[in-house]
Design a protein around this motif. Structure first.
Motif, PDB file in Angstrom:
ATOM      1  N   GLY A 130      42.701  78.707  50.303  1.00  0.00           N
ATOM      2  CA  GLY A 130      41.880  79.910  50.245  1.00  0.00           C
ATOM      3  C   GLY A 130      41.828  80.577  51.610  1.00  0.00           C
ATOM      4  O   GLY A 130      42.077  79.950  52.636  1.00  0.00           O
ATOM      5  N   ARG A 131      41.522  81.857  51.570  1.00  0.00           N
ATOM      6  CA  ARG A 131      41.434  82.619  52.823  1.00  0.00           C
ATOM      7  C   ARG A 131      40.014  83.130  52.983  1.00  0.00           C
ATOM      8  O   ARG A 131      39.391  83.553  52.011  1.00  0.00           O
ATOM      9  CB  ARG A 131      42.417  83.794  52.773  1.00  0.00           C
ATOM     10  CG  ARG A 131      42.351  84.719  53.991  1.00  0.00           C
ATOM     11  CD  ARG A 131      43.548  85.656  54.027  1.00  0.00           C
ATOM     12  NE  ARG A 131      44.762  84.877  54.049  1.00  0.00           N
ATOM     13  CZ  ARG A 131      45.849  85.151  53.324  1.00  0.00           C
ATOM     14  NH1 ARG A 131      45.897  86.208  52.552  1.00  0.00           N
ATOM     15  NH2 ARG A 131      46.904  84.368  53.394  1.00  0.00           N
ATOM     16  N   CYS A 190      41.000  83.079  58.416  1.00  0.00           N
ATOM     17  CA  CYS A 190      41.443  81.695  58.377  1.00  0.00           C
ATOM     18  C   CYS A 190      41.863  81.282  56.971  1.00  0.00           C
ATOM     19  O   CYS A 190      41.294  81.734  55.981  1.00  0.00           O
ATOM     20  CB  CYS A 190      40.332  80.837  58.956  1.00  0.00           C
ATOM     21  SG  CYS A 190      39.663  79.635  57.923  1.00  0.00           S
ATOM     22  N   ASP A 191      42.920  80.458  56.905  1.00  0.00           N
ATOM     23  CA  ASP A 191      43.387  79.889  55.643  1.00  0.00           C
ATOM     24  C   ASP A 191      43.141  78.388  55.677  1.00  0.00           C
ATOM     25  O   ASP A 191      43.445  77.740  56.672  1.00  0.00           O
ATOM     26  CB  ASP A 191      44.901  80.103  55.460  1.00  0.00           C
ATOM     27  CG  ASP A 191      45.264  81.571  55.305  1.00  0.00           C
ATOM     28  OD1 ASP A 191      44.336  82.403  55.236  1.00  0.00           O
ATOM     29  OD2 ASP A 191      46.464  81.875  55.274  1.00  0.00           O
ATOM     30  N   ALA A 225      38.969  78.740  48.146  1.00  0.00           N
ATOM     31  CA  ALA A 225      39.986  77.744  47.801  1.00  0.00           C
ATOM     32  C   ALA A 225      39.586  76.950  46.560  1.00  0.00           C
ATOM     33  O   ALA A 225      40.392  76.743  45.663  1.00  0.00           O
ATOM     34  CB  ALA A 225      40.227  76.804  48.985  1.00  0.00           C
ATOM     35  N   VAL A 226      38.360  76.451  46.524  1.00  0.00           N
ATOM     36  CA  VAL A 226      37.976  75.551  45.439  1.00  0.00           C
ATOM     37  C   VAL A 226      36.714  75.981  44.701  1.00  0.00           C
ATOM     38  O   VAL A 226      36.183  75.229  43.886  1.00  0.00           O
ATOM     39  CB  VAL A 226      37.810  74.097  45.947  1.00  0.00           C
ATOM     40  CG1 VAL A 226      39.163  73.472  46.201  1.00  0.00           C
ATOM     41  CG2 VAL A 226      36.940  74.042  47.193  1.00  0.00           C
ATOM     42  N   GLY A 227      36.248  77.190  44.988  1.00  0.00           N
ATOM     43  CA  GLY A 227      35.156  77.737  44.192  1.00  0.00           C
ATOM     44  C   GLY A 227      33.798  77.105  44.422  1.00  0.00           C
ATOM     45  O   GLY A 227      32.907  77.242  43.587  1.00  0.00           O
ATOM     46  N   VAL A 228      33.628  76.399  45.541  1.00  0.00           N
ATOM     47  CA  VAL A 228      32.274  75.921  45.842  1.00  0.00           C
ATOM     48  C   VAL A 228      31.810  76.531  47.151  1.00  0.00           C
ATOM     49  O   VAL A 228      32.564  76.643  48.108  1.00  0.00           O
ATOM     50  CB  VAL A 228      32.188  74.371  45.926  1.00  0.00           C
ATOM     51  CG1 VAL A 228      32.425  73.757  44.564  1.00  0.00           C
ATOM     52  CG2 VAL A 228      33.139  73.811  46.962  1.00  0.00           C
ATOM     53  N   ARG A 229      30.557  76.931  47.159  1.00  0.00           N
ATOM     54  CA  ARG A 229      29.975  77.571  48.337  1.00  0.00           C
ATOM     55  C   ARG A 229      29.171  76.538  49.102  1.00  0.00           C
ATOM     56  O   ARG A 229      28.200  75.994  48.577  1.00  0.00           O
ATOM     57  CB  ARG A 229      29.100  78.735  47.853  1.00  0.00           C
ATOM     58  CG  ARG A 229      28.210  79.390  48.851  1.00  0.00           C
ATOM     59  CD  ARG A 229      28.900  80.093  49.991  1.00  0.00           C
ATOM     60  NE  ARG A 229      29.866  81.106  49.606  1.00  0.00           N
ATOM     61  CZ  ARG A 229      30.575  81.799  50.525  1.00  0.00           C
ATOM     62  NH1 ARG A 229      30.415  81.598  51.814  1.00  0.00           N
ATOM     63  NH2 ARG A 229      31.456  82.693  50.121  1.00  0.00           N
ATOM     64  N   VAL A 236      42.863  73.210  58.132  1.00  0.00           N
ATOM     65  CA  VAL A 236      43.037  74.613  58.505  1.00  0.00           C
ATOM     66  C   VAL A 236      44.532  74.879  58.622  1.00  0.00           C
ATOM     67  O   VAL A 236      45.230  74.230  59.402  1.00  0.00           O
ATOM     68  CB  VAL A 236      42.320  74.928  59.829  1.00  0.00           C
ATOM     69  CG1 VAL A 236      42.558  76.375  60.230  1.00  0.00           C
ATOM     70  CG2 VAL A 236      40.828  74.657  59.703  1.00  0.00           C
ATOM     71  N   LEU A 237      45.034  75.814  57.825  1.00  0.00           N
ATOM     72  CA  LEU A 237      46.477  76.057  57.785  1.00  0.00           C
ATOM     73  C   LEU A 237      46.903  77.148  58.751  1.00  0.00           C
ATOM     74  O   LEU A 237      47.958  77.092  59.343  1.00  0.00           O
ATOM     75  CB  LEU A 237      46.892  76.486  56.370  1.00  0.00           C
ATOM     76  CG  LEU A 237      46.524  75.521  55.243  1.00  0.00           C
ATOM     77  CD1 LEU A 237      46.800  76.166  53.897  1.00  0.00           C
ATOM     78  CD2 LEU A 237      47.324  74.227  55.390  1.00  0.00           C
ATOM     79  N   ARG A 238      46.085  78.154  58.851  1.00  0.00           N
ATOM     80  CA  ARG A 238      46.447  79.296  59.690  1.00  0.00           C
ATOM     81  C   ARG A 238      45.162  79.924  60.193  1.00  0.00           C
ATOM     82  O   ARG A 238      44.164  79.964  59.467  1.00  0.00           O
ATOM     83  CB  ARG A 238      47.257  80.293  58.856  1.00  0.00           C
ATOM     84  CG  ARG A 238      47.728  81.476  59.657  1.00  0.00           C
ATOM     85  CD  ARG A 238      48.740  82.298  58.897  1.00  0.00           C
ATOM     86  NE  ARG A 238      49.128  83.446  59.711  1.00  0.00           N
ATOM     87  CZ  ARG A 238      49.973  84.391  59.321  1.00  0.00           C
ATOM     88  NH1 ARG A 238      50.536  84.327  58.135  1.00  0.00           N
ATOM     89  NH2 ARG A 238      50.260  85.402  60.125  1.00  0.00           N
ATOM     90  N   TYR A 239      45.194  80.434  61.446  1.00  0.00           N
ATOM     91  CA  TYR A 239      43.971  80.990  62.008  1.00  0.00           C
ATOM     92  C   TYR A 239      44.318  82.173  62.909  1.00  0.00           C
ATOM     93  O   TYR A 239      45.225  82.088  63.739  1.00  0.00           O
ATOM     94  CB  TYR A 239      43.213  79.919  62.805  1.00  0.00           C
ATOM     95  CG  TYR A 239      41.744  80.230  62.908  1.00  0.00           C
ATOM     96  CD1 TYR A 239      40.820  79.651  62.044  1.00  0.00           C
ATOM     97  CD2 TYR A 239      41.272  81.148  63.845  1.00  0.00           C
ATOM     98  CE1 TYR A 239      39.471  79.965  62.100  1.00  0.00           C
ATOM     99  CE2 TYR A 239      39.926  81.474  63.909  1.00  0.00           C
ATOM    100  CZ  TYR A 239      39.030  80.871  63.038  1.00  0.00           C
ATOM    101  OH  TYR A 239      37.694  81.192  63.088  1.00  0.00           O
ATOM    102  N   THR A 240      43.606  83.270  62.742  1.00  0.00           N
ATOM    103  CA  THR A 240      43.849  84.453  63.580  1.00  0.00           C
ATOM    104  C   THR A 240      42.531  84.971  64.157  1.00  0.00           C
ATOM    105  O   THR A 240      41.556  85.142  63.427  1.00  0.00           O
ATOM    106  CB  THR A 240      44.515  85.583  62.763  1.00  0.00           C
ATOM    107  OG1 THR A 240      45.710  85.073  62.181  1.00  0.00           O
ATOM    108  CG2 THR A 240      44.852  86.779  63.643  1.00  0.00           C
ATOM    109  N   VAL A 241      42.534  85.186  65.471  1.00  0.00           N
ATOM    110  CA  VAL A 241      41.360  85.724  66.165  1.00  0.00           C
ATOM    111  C   VAL A 241      41.656  87.157  66.578  1.00  0.00           C
ATOM    112  O   VAL A 241      42.674  87.420  67.230  1.00  0.00           O
ATOM    113  CB  VAL A 241      41.066  84.905  67.444  1.00  0.00           C
ATOM    114  CG1 VAL A 241      39.932  85.533  68.242  1.00  0.00           C
ATOM    115  CG2 VAL A 241      40.756  83.459  67.104  1.00  0.00           C
TER     116      VAL A 241
END
Ligand code: FES
Ligand code: FES
Lengths: 749, 176, 81
Positions: free
Chosen positions: A438-439, A607-608, A723-727, A620-625
């Motif tokens: 999820g992103r 973030c992904d 990603a998994v639908g839980v908050r 954490v797969l990918r991260y952009t600042v």
């Protein structure tokens, strides 16, 4: 002299380039000297005895057996650090936190200390000190500490005319939130918890203290602010400020944790009693237990919006746990909570609450990440509810120039909108996601500060330059300062050597906090260089026997203006320096300034993540600042600040937390059990530097050091939810918490 | 307690010291031999700031007793450069701004050197796992991994050059 | 004449007043006159305050001129890490 600090939009020659840093060689060869790396002749080893109880009355301390042990040279208790604070409550809190008086207020509170000829003897001596404790009821949870029947941590603190753990209530906002909520089509209300995290600098607190019976002393210490340390230590020990020389070592990370005096007065008092130098170094266990982490919090947030995405009202109640001593932390949470947005009706109420935990201190953009977690999670929920893209929803409500900030003032030119637009356009937003991936994205805000600053610039006869600054270099600022001096003087970067001065060699400099190093010392460096240039123009005028008005400075040389002087070849800095002995002596520039107007800073992160539904483990797969830097003086170190802050935020979001037992003791005071991210936990961290000039700095610099830790908690929470639908409403989102949420969802709870 | 007498080689120099039986190698290096390049971040083997090699093997010197160094070859950050020539890792750490505060840097360099000695062509994944025992709180590891990658390339070039030189020498010998 | 707005936590020193009309040309003069009117503000100022003038926050510089009609906020002093 007052200088014009306005942004001038000049063209840069060297500012913005990436030369190697001046302290690089020392740091890759092991030569650089950090807090624990110096030795003095006859030096003793200091050790501190700490309370094992969360809250206890100290009935009696018997040090007689320790004093008799061979090799022990001094034993001290609070009697050796008498209260000289004269009603200054802030200083008294520091003193009592360094050495408990009649009560130990948390697990790890210092109660006595020894100095001995070696480590082994010092440790043995601690075991010989006998303390008679009477255990008192304790409280370590912020919500429980607010209850009417909670044990009272500080009896002098009152709220509603009763003794209370509520040390402060702060309120910010404008408009009428009740009316605003009435206009909303959708209102979302949620509660959040964040656990306590530590700055986690790799270098423990360390110092070498030496005080003589004549009241003079020296302190070598790892600190973010040696001038402040000097002032505090001198006043607690009853010394004259001018007679205590404090030198800041290379500092092995601080992030706010080394802004505060935790043990240095103890080292000085031991040294004074033994009349020998004393080296005092914390163990990692002590760092966790007795040097201030950031708050744990409990926050309620409510936001209402119309179907078209206009937010009509927002309110937050924030409860921040300050440890055993009051601080401004809840207030900062309240001030930062809604700062990214332009809301008509907005309100924040914050409580600073005392508990039996270590005194809290600043941790990078202190208090902002927790508030942002609550706010940005709720913003995502609301966007989903009204069926709007979360980036568009934020863009629609983002603060801009002219927006009245939720904490009061009206913004000048700011960067929240541009960071959001950059996020929207970034290729990261379009990358494909796989199963259980999820992103998420989130925004963050921090103030930045300037403060008192003093800088010297001395030109040698060979035309090389010593730049002397008083702000501690926590992350490469000596390179940035050298670039600025090179830019102003018009000489190569290599000809400048930047040093951090001790407290005896330069005027007062405030602590390096609030991302102020590059902003304020940068400003003082510019004006010190210009001061030296004025002097060099005088010298050239003298040599040419013309009026100084006819001399101008360009490209590292004095030039004579006008046709009348066209026969005069430009005179370089090097030539002027060489002639200086006969044109009036040494050439120096100087500046002292109160650098206000540091400019606010905003960031948006993407973030992904991938969540393993079997274990709850999140990768954490990918991260952009994306962040506004005003102007990046040395882009490598700006990127480094962005990446480091994001990594700390990721660690906090997923793993890091203080775990207290029923007995009020900290159960995970080690890097094994308090797990910070390691290399294999993280991806590369992409950075986008935006440059929206700060109108109050000649180069447009804003602070860059702190904002990057603000968005990650929420960005990851939003990504996990996608990603998994839980908050998750509880940070850290550790595997057990995520797993529990997944199980509850499957069970339809 | 009576001290123990220990003889070792540190960075190629024969070194003798006396230490307590319960004294760590890290304390010996720092307090008795003046080699403060190795740092104590935790003292419990969790941070890697104290990394050194013993007979070529990477260890946390806070978990090794000084007395265990008897007869061993100890390598520390102070021995990484060859005279005034920096190791490619040192060069690339400076070049890539792979340090902010620099307290973790000696440990990372010693650990990365051990990795490259073993495998001069590591993947990103291999680098990240080889360095997972070293904590850095400042950088987020991004620039560290990039620097190690760049240094690995330099090391491979160096190796290729040496191999070529050796081949030429051999060929020249044959011709003679 | 200026209208100075006070952030919530400072209002207990001004008998609850959220905004105050005052005549002042610099931050120094502003703080002096505020204390003249509300002596209890002194201890809050000693603890540390910041003044925002037209959106710009000043913590230490008391010489900042305040233009006529400027937007002025009195805030608690803030610190960072
Ligand atoms: S000091 Fe040895 S691993 Fe941390
Ligand atoms: S550079 Fe500071 S811990 Fe790595």
């Amino acid at each position: 002299m007052a200088h014009d600090t306005s942004f001038t939009n000049q063209e840069f020659k060297v500012v913005g380039s990436r030369p190697p840093r001046p302290d690089g060689l020392d740091k890759v060869t092991g030569r650089a000297l950090f807090g624990a790396d110096t030795f003095a002749p006859g030096q003793l080893v200091g050790r501190i005895l700490r309370s094992p109880h969360a809250h206890a009355k100290i009935r009696k301390i018997d040090t007689s057996r320790a004093e008799k042990l061979k090799g022990v040279k001094a034993v001290i208790t609070s009697r050796d650090l008498p209260d000289l604070t004269n009603g200054n409550r802030g200083n008294f809190d520091i003193l009592e936190n360094c050495m408990a008086r009649d009560r130990a207020l948390y697990d790890g509170h210092a109660v006595a200390a020894v100095a001995a000829i070696d480590e082994q003897t010092a440790r043995k001596a601690l075991k010989l000190i006998k303390i008679d404790y009477k255990i008192l009821p304790h409280v370590t949870d912020v919500d429980k500490a607010m209850a009417a029947d909670a044990p009272i941590v500080q009896p002098h603190i009152r709220h509603d005319d009763k003794p209370s753990n509520i040390a402060n209530v702060s309120e910010f906002g404008h408009g009428d939130v009740d009316a605003g909520f009435d206009q909303a089509d959708v209102v979302i209300e949620k509660s959040y918890l964040t656990e306590q995290a530590h700055q986690g600098y790799i270098e423990p607190h360390a110092c070498l203290a030496s005080v003589g019976p004549d009241g003079q002393g020296e302190l070598w210490v790892t600190t973010q602010g040696h001038f402040t340390f000097r002032n505090v230590c001198a006043s607690l020990l009853g010394m004259d400020i001018a007679k205590l020389k404090v030198t800041s070592s290379e500092i092995g990370g601080g992030f706010g944790g080394k802004t505060h005096v935790w043990m240095e007065p103890v080292a000085l008092a031991l040294s004074r009693k033994a009349n020998r130098p004393v080296k005092l170094v914390m163990t990692r266990d002590e760092v966790f237990k007795a040097s201030g982490p950031t708050c744990s919090t409990s926050i309620d947030v409510k936001i209402g919006a119309k179907k078209d995405g206009t937010v009509t009202a927002a309110s937050a109640t924030l409860r921040y746990q300050d440890g055993a001593y009051p601080g401004p932390w809840g207030m900062l949470g309240a001030m930062t909570s809604w700062a990214c947005y332009d809301f008509e009706n907005v309100k924040s109420v914050a409580y600073d609450v005392l508990v039996n935990r270590p005194k809290v201190t600043a941790y990078r953009a202190p208090s902002a990440p927790m508030a942002a977690f609550a706010v940005e999670s709720t913003m995502d929920l609301l966007a989903k509810e009204i069926g709007m893209d979360p980036v568009e929803f934020r863009i629609k409500n983002a603060a801009k120039e002219g927006t009245r900030a939720s904490y009061g003032p009206t913004y000048g030119p700011i960067g929240i909108g541009p960071t959001l637009e950059a996020v929207k356009k970034h290729p990261h937003m379009k990358a494909k996601l796989g199963k259980n991936q999820g992103r998420g994205m989130a925004c963050g805000f921090w103030f930045n500060f300037g403060g008192q600053t003093c800088t010297d610039l001395n030109i040698g006869v060979d035309g090389t330059v010593n730049l002397t600054i008083g702000t501690v270099d926590v992350g490469g600022s000596r390179a940035s300062m050298s670039l600025i001096a090179a830019e102003e003087l018009g000489i190569p970067y290599e000809r400048i050597k930047c040093n951090v001065a001790d407290t005896a060699s330069l005027g007062h400099n405030d602590t390096t906090v609030g991302s102020r190093g590059t902003f304020s010392s940068g400003m003082a460096t510019i004006f010190a260089a210009r001061d030296a240039i004025d002097e060099m123009k005088e010298r050239a005028a003298k040599a040419w026997e013309i009026e100084v008005e006819d001399v101008e400075w360009r490209d590292g040389c004095a030039h004579a203006k006008g046709v009348a002087h066209s026969n005069l070849a430009p005179m370089s800095l090097k030539e002027i320096a060489a002639a200086s002995p006969t044109t009036g002596g040494p050439i120096a520039g100087h500046n002292e300034v109160v650098a206000d107007g540091a400019g606010v800073s905003f960031a948006s992160h993407i973030c992904d993540v991938e969540v393993d539904p079997e274990t709850g483990f999140t990768k954490v797969l990918r991260y952009t600042v994306v962040q506004d830097a005003g102007k990046a003086i040395h882009p490598d170190y700006v990127e480094g600040q962005f990446q480091g802050g994001a990594a700390q935020g990721i660690g906090w979001a997923l793993n890091e937390e203080y775990v207290y037992g029923e007995d009020g003791r900290l159960q995970n005071a080690s890097f094994l059990d308090y797990r910070i991210p390691v290399c294999s936990d993280l991806p590369y961290i992409d950075t986008v530097i935006l440059e929206i000039p700060n109108p109050n700095h000649p180069y447009g610099i804003r602070g860059v050091g702190e904002t990057s830790i603000v968005p990650p908690l929420a960005a990851i929470g939003n990504a996990v939810s996608n990603a998994v639908g839980v908050r998750l409403n509880h940070v850290p989102m550790s595997p057990p918490r995520i797993l529990k949420a997944i199980k509850e969802k499957q069970a339809g709870l | 307690m009576p001290g123990l007498h220990v003889s070792t080689t540190v960075n190629g120099d024969v070194t003798e010291f006396v230490c307590q039986p319960d004294e760590t190698l890290l304390d010996v290096l720092r307090n008795r031999l003046g080699l403060t390049g190795a740092k104590e971040g935790c003292g419990t083997g969790d941070c890697g700031a104290c990394s050194v090699t013993i007979d070529g093997q990477l260890v946390c010197s806070c978990l090794v007793l000084g007395a265990e160094a008897e007869g061993c070859k100890v390598g520390t950050i102070e021995g990484l450069a060859d005279g005034d020539t920096l190791h490619p890792l040192q060069e690339q750490f400076i070049e890539h701004a792979a340090l902010q505060c620099g307290i973790c840097t000696p440990g990372f360099l010693v650990a990365a050197k051990a990795l490259l000695d073993d495998n001069s062509n590591p993947s990103d994944e291999e680098i990240r796992f080889a360095l997972a025992g070293n904590l850095c709180r400042c950088t987020g590891y991004d620039k560290i991994v990039r620097a190690v990658n760049a240094a690995a390339k330099d090391v491979r070039k160096q190796q290729a050059r040496l191999q070529k030189q050796a081949r030429l020498k051999k060929a020249a010998k044959k011709r003679r | 004449m200026l209208e100075v707005s006070l952030s919530g936590s400072l209002r207990d020193a001004t008998d609850g007043a959220a905004s105050i009309e005052i005549e002042a040309r610099t931050i120094r003069e502003l703080l002096r006159k505020l204390v003249e009117r509300y002596p209890r503000l002194q201890s809050r100022i000693d603890e540390g305050v910041a003044v925002s003038v037209n959106g710009e926050i000043y913590r230490d510089n008391r010489d900042v001129p305040i233009p006529e009609g400027a937007e002025v906020f009195l805030l608690p002093r803030i610190q960072g890490g």
